[in-house]
Design a protein around this motif. Structure first.
Motif, PDB file in Angstrom:
ATOM      1  N   PHE A   1      29.904  24.110  39.486  1.00  0.00           N
ATOM      2  CA  PHE A   1      30.269  24.903  40.662  1.00  0.00           C
ATOM      3  C   PHE A   1      29.316  24.666  41.834  1.00  0.00           C
TER       4      PHE A   1
ATOM      5  N   GLU B   1      42.449  40.878  42.343  1.00  0.00           N
ATOM      6  CA  GLU B   1      41.321  40.513  41.472  1.00  0.00           C
ATOM      7  C   GLU B   1      41.437  41.051  40.058  1.00  0.00           C
TER       8      GLU B   1
ATOM      9  N   GLN C   1      36.309  29.978  35.984  1.00  0.00           N
ATOM     10  CA  GLN C   1      36.086  30.595  37.297  1.00  0.00           C
ATOM     11  C   GLN C   1      35.776  32.088  37.157  1.00  0.00           C
ATOM     12  N   TYR C   2      36.451  32.764  36.240  1.00  0.00           N
ATOM     13  CA  TYR C   2      36.217  34.195  36.030  1.00  0.00           C
ATOM     14  C   TYR C   2      34.833  34.439  35.437  1.00  0.00           C
TER      15      TYR C   2
ATOM     16  N   TYR D   1      32.210  32.438  35.826  1.00  0.00           N
ATOM     17  CA  TYR D   1      31.276  32.128  36.911  1.00  0.00           C
ATOM     18  C   TYR D   1      31.134  33.311  37.875  1.00  0.00           C
ATOM     19  N   GLU D   2      32.261  33.837  38.343  1.00  0.00           N
ATOM     20  CA  GLU D   2      32.223  34.949  39.301  1.00  0.00           C
ATOM     21  C   GLU D   2      31.589  36.194  38.698  1.00  0.00           C
ATOM     22  N   MET D   3      31.893  36.486  37.441  1.00  0.00           N
ATOM     23  CA  MET D   3      31.326  37.663  36.789  1.00  0.00           C
ATOM     24  C   MET D   3      29.797  37.553  36.722  1.00  0.00           C
TER      25      MET D   3
ATOM     26  N   VAL E   1      27.687  35.584  38.581  1.00  0.00           N
ATOM     27  CA  VAL E   1      27.059  35.565  39.911  1.00  0.00           C
ATOM     28  C   VAL E   1      27.058  36.962  40.526  1.00  0.00           C
ATOM     29  N   LEU E   2      28.134  37.702  40.342  1.00  0.00           N
ATOM     30  CA  LEU E   2      28.200  39.053  40.899  1.00  0.00           C
ATOM     31  C   LEU E   2      27.354  40.060  40.114  1.00  0.00           C
TER      32      LEU E   2
END
Length: 178
Positions: free
Chosen positions: A33, A100, A116-117, A119-121, A123-124
């Motif tokens: 990413f 979302e 992707q899910y 990764y986003e989880m 990072v957030l």
């Protein structure tokens, strides 16, 4: 890791009911990413995949640490990460991920890539302000903290130098409240 095929869940062959998927996430995952804010990562992700006749319910959970620089001292430390992400997957005429919490896959889809899910989880889940635990408990020794302490604005005891007229004004405020 040339691609993220290992994060594909082929749901066509799965029976109805609960299925668990486990992944170990390290820096190599984030390189895909182009994300380089973590010095190192050691995370465990579990996905509870509930297959029903018309939809899927996924619950992503992550637990572990990422090594990040402290925003106060720039010292590296291991930030604990723990997060949960629910996701409902339905089917429709075309792919839609505008919401979302609900993902719509096309009717002809046979697998779901969850990278992707994940990764986003992760990072957030990292706090906006990253502060070393030793800074919080006051045991950190660093040049940065010494310099900050040195440059800190010190409140001087100026009670003797206060103009007596201010005391009269303060009395007016306290008398007014009674």
């Amino acid at each position: 890791m040339k691609d993220l095929k290992q994060f594909n869940i082929p749901f066509v062959g799965l029976s109805e009911g609960n299925h668990d998927f486990n992944y170990t996430i390290d820096n190599e995952f984030f390189e895909y990413f182009n994300f380089d804010e973590f010095e190192s990562a050691n995370l465990e992700v579990t996905i509870n995949f509930l297959k029903k006749t018309t939809l899927f319910e996924l619950v992503f959970k992550v637990k572990g640490t990422v090594e990040v620089p402290c925003d106060v001292t720039t010292e590296m430390y291991h930030q604990k990460i723990k997060a949960t992400l629910p996701l409902v997957v339905k089917f429709g005429p075309e792919f839609n991920d505008d919401n979302e919490e609900i993902l719509i896959l096309s009717y002809d889809a046979y697998q779901l890539n969850v990278a992707q899910y994940i990764y986003e989880m992760i990072v957030l889940a990292v706090p906006n302000k990253k502060v070393h635990p030793k800074v919080l408990d006051g045991t950190m020794e660093s040049e940065t903290l010494k310099k900050l302490k040195e440059l800190e604005i010190k409140e001087e005891n100026t009670a003797e130098e206060v103009d007596p007229r201010w005391d009269k004004l303060k009395n007016l405020l306290t008398e007014k409240k009674r």
